[in-house]
Design an enzyme around this catalytic site. Structure first.
Site, short mmCIF file in Angstrom:
data_model
loop_
_atom_site.label_atom_id
_atom_site.label_comp_id
_atom_site.label_asym_id
_atom_site.label_seq_id
_atom_site.Cartn_x
_atom_site.Cartn_y
_atom_site.Cartn_z
N TYR A 146 0.65 -1.36 0.51
CA TYR A 146 -0.36 0.74 -0.20
C TYR A 146 0.82 1.34 0.37
O TYR A 146 0.53 2.11 -0.61
CB TYR A 146 -0.70 -0.20 1.60
N1 LIG Z 1 -9.95 5.55 4.20
C1 LIG Z 1 -9.59 6.15 4.63
O1 LIG Z 1 -8.93 5.96 5.53
C2 LIG Z 1 -8.03 6.16 3.78
C3 LIG Z 1 -7.15 7.02 3.75
C4 LIG Z 1 -6.38 7.40 3.46
C5 LIG Z 1 -6.59 7.33 1.51
N2 LIG Z 1 -7.41 6.24 1.08
C6 LIG Z 1 -7.79 6.26 -0.29
O2 LIG Z 1 -8.82 6.47 0.06
C7 LIG Z 1 -9.39 6.05 -1.21
C8 LIG Z 1 -10.87 5.41 -1.68
O3 LIG Z 1 -10.77 5.00 -0.48
P1 LIG Z 1 -12.27 4.42 0.67
O4 LIG Z 1 -11.50 4.99 2.58
O5 LIG Z 1 -13.15 5.38 0.37
O6 LIG Z 1 -12.51 3.63 0.62
P2 LIG Z 1 -13.89 2.77 0.03
O7 LIG Z 1 -13.33 1.24 0.08
O8 LIG Z 1 -15.27 3.12 0.69
O9 LIG Z 1 -14.17 3.01 -1.58
C9 LIG Z 1 -13.01 2.34 -2.55
C10 LIG Z 1 -14.09 2.33 -4.05
O10 LIG Z 1 -13.25 1.93 -5.23
C11 LIG Z 1 -13.56 0.86 -5.29
N3 LIG Z 1 -12.90 0.34 -6.50
C12 LIG Z 1 -11.67 -0.75 -5.81
N4 LIG Z 1 -10.84 -1.45 -6.56
C13 LIG Z 1 -11.69 -0.70 -8.14
C14 LIG Z 1 -11.06 -1.10 -9.20
N5 LIG Z 1 -10.57 -2.16 -9.52
N6 LIG Z 1 -11.77 -0.25 -10.45
C15 LIG Z 1 -12.44 0.77 -10.02
N7 LIG Z 1 -13.12 0.90 -9.15
C16 LIG Z 1 -12.57 -0.20 -8.35
C17 LIG Z 1 -14.85 0.33 -4.88
O11 LIG Z 1 -15.60 -0.59 -5.06
C18 LIG Z 1 -14.59 1.24 -3.89
O12 LIG Z 1 -16.16 2.09 -4.61
C19 LIG Z 1 -8.48 4.76 -1.72
O13 LIG Z 1 -7.47 5.47 -3.21
C20 LIG Z 1 -7.63 4.53 -0.15
O14 LIG Z 1 -6.43 4.34 -0.96
C21 LIG Z 1 -8.67 5.94 2.42
#
Ligand SMILES: NC(=O)c1ccc[n+]([C@@H]2O[C@H](COP(=O)([O-])OP(=O)(O)OC[C@H]3O[C@@H](n4cnc5c(N)ncnc54)[C@H](O)[C@@H]3O)[C@@H](O)[C@H]2O)c1
Length: 242
Positions: A146
């Protein structure tokens, strides 16, 4: 911020930060096209959803050609799709686990952005926001896949910004901290994990996905017209406390 008349693509729009981003853009007048491997429950006359895996280039190019034909142009892109770490030390990761995280968080983002940017170049304008993570800078064990993917997003953001500058297209990223979404709900619903996390965040609370979406909208908007190639940490002060 006014997005009236703008067509904005949002990946990962079925959940979490991407979903909040889509909703906030709709509130601010945009036409939003969501792309997610999952279906979306979001219904709005200005929202169109593509159930698509961003890692598969032919599907991405077909979808983007259709979107361009329907909307005439693409004004912005928010790359929110992502998956979490395999949660093992790097020396225990098998190549499929490594590839799953890198191919989604980094290569999928590259594929989608490459083809969206080519369409923006035709109109000599556009804005792109990528989603990185605090784990691009502040590390902990069992997150090598990651961390590498999110560090890659920071570097790719700046590199893309320089390639696209001549076409009046800006590229920035946000690096969220602890945020309550589909990805993290299971952890943060555990009171012990929640309490511990809230203690180590200077802001004293876990972010909501809309807290991150607001900054993504700012970077997409004209308000940020002189910010380019930058990563903004949206983490309640976590980075500066380390
Ligand atoms: N939640 C946290 O604490 C956090 C912190 C830092 C960064 N992020 C980043 O924020 C972004 C959003 O994450 P989130 O927390 O909203 O998670 P989430 O799981 O709620 O949403 C992620 C979405 O991405 C979609 N997805 C995954 N793989 C895919 C693919 N190959 N093609 C199309 N869609 C795909 C999933 O179906 C999901 O709807 C991510 O990049 C995550 O790494 C999240």
């Amino acid at each position: 911020m006014n997005f009236l008349g703008k067509t904005i693509l949002v990946t990962g729009s079925a959940s979490g930060i991407g979903r909040s981003c889509a909703e906030l853009l709709l509130e601010h007048g945009a036409s939003v096209v969501g792309l997610d491997v999952n279906q979306s429950s979001l219904t709005n006359e200005h929202y169109r959803h593509y159930t698509i895996d961003i890692r598969y280039e032919p599907k991405v190019t077909d979808a983007l050609d259709e979107i361009e034909a329907l909307y005439g142009k693409i004004d912005g892109l928010a790359n929110c799709a992502g998956v979490y770490a395999s949660s093992k030390p790097f020396y225990e990761l098998d190549i499929d686990e490594w590839n799953k995280v890198i191919s989604t968080n980094l290569t999928g983002l590259f594929i989608l952005t490459k083809h969206a940017a080519k369409k923006m170049i035709k109109n000599n304008m556009g804005t792109i926001v990528n989603v990185s993570c605090i784990r691009s800078r502040i590390f902990r064990p069992d997150m090598a896949d990651y961390a590498a993917s999110k560090g890659g997003v920071v570097a790719l953001t700046s590199a893309m910004a320089l390639d696209l500058q001549q076409f009046n297209i800006r590229v920035n990223s946000v690096a969220p901290g602890f945020t309550y979404t589909g990805m993290t709900a299971k952890s943060f619903d555990n009171p012990e994990v929640r309490d511990f996390s809230e203690k180590i965040i200077p802001a004293g609370k876990i972010a909501l996905s809309v807290d991150i979406a607001k900054v993504i909208l700012f970077l997409l908007s004209e308000m940020a017209n002189y910010i380019n190639g930058e990563t903004i940490f949206v983490d309640g002060g976590f980075k500066i406390s380390k």
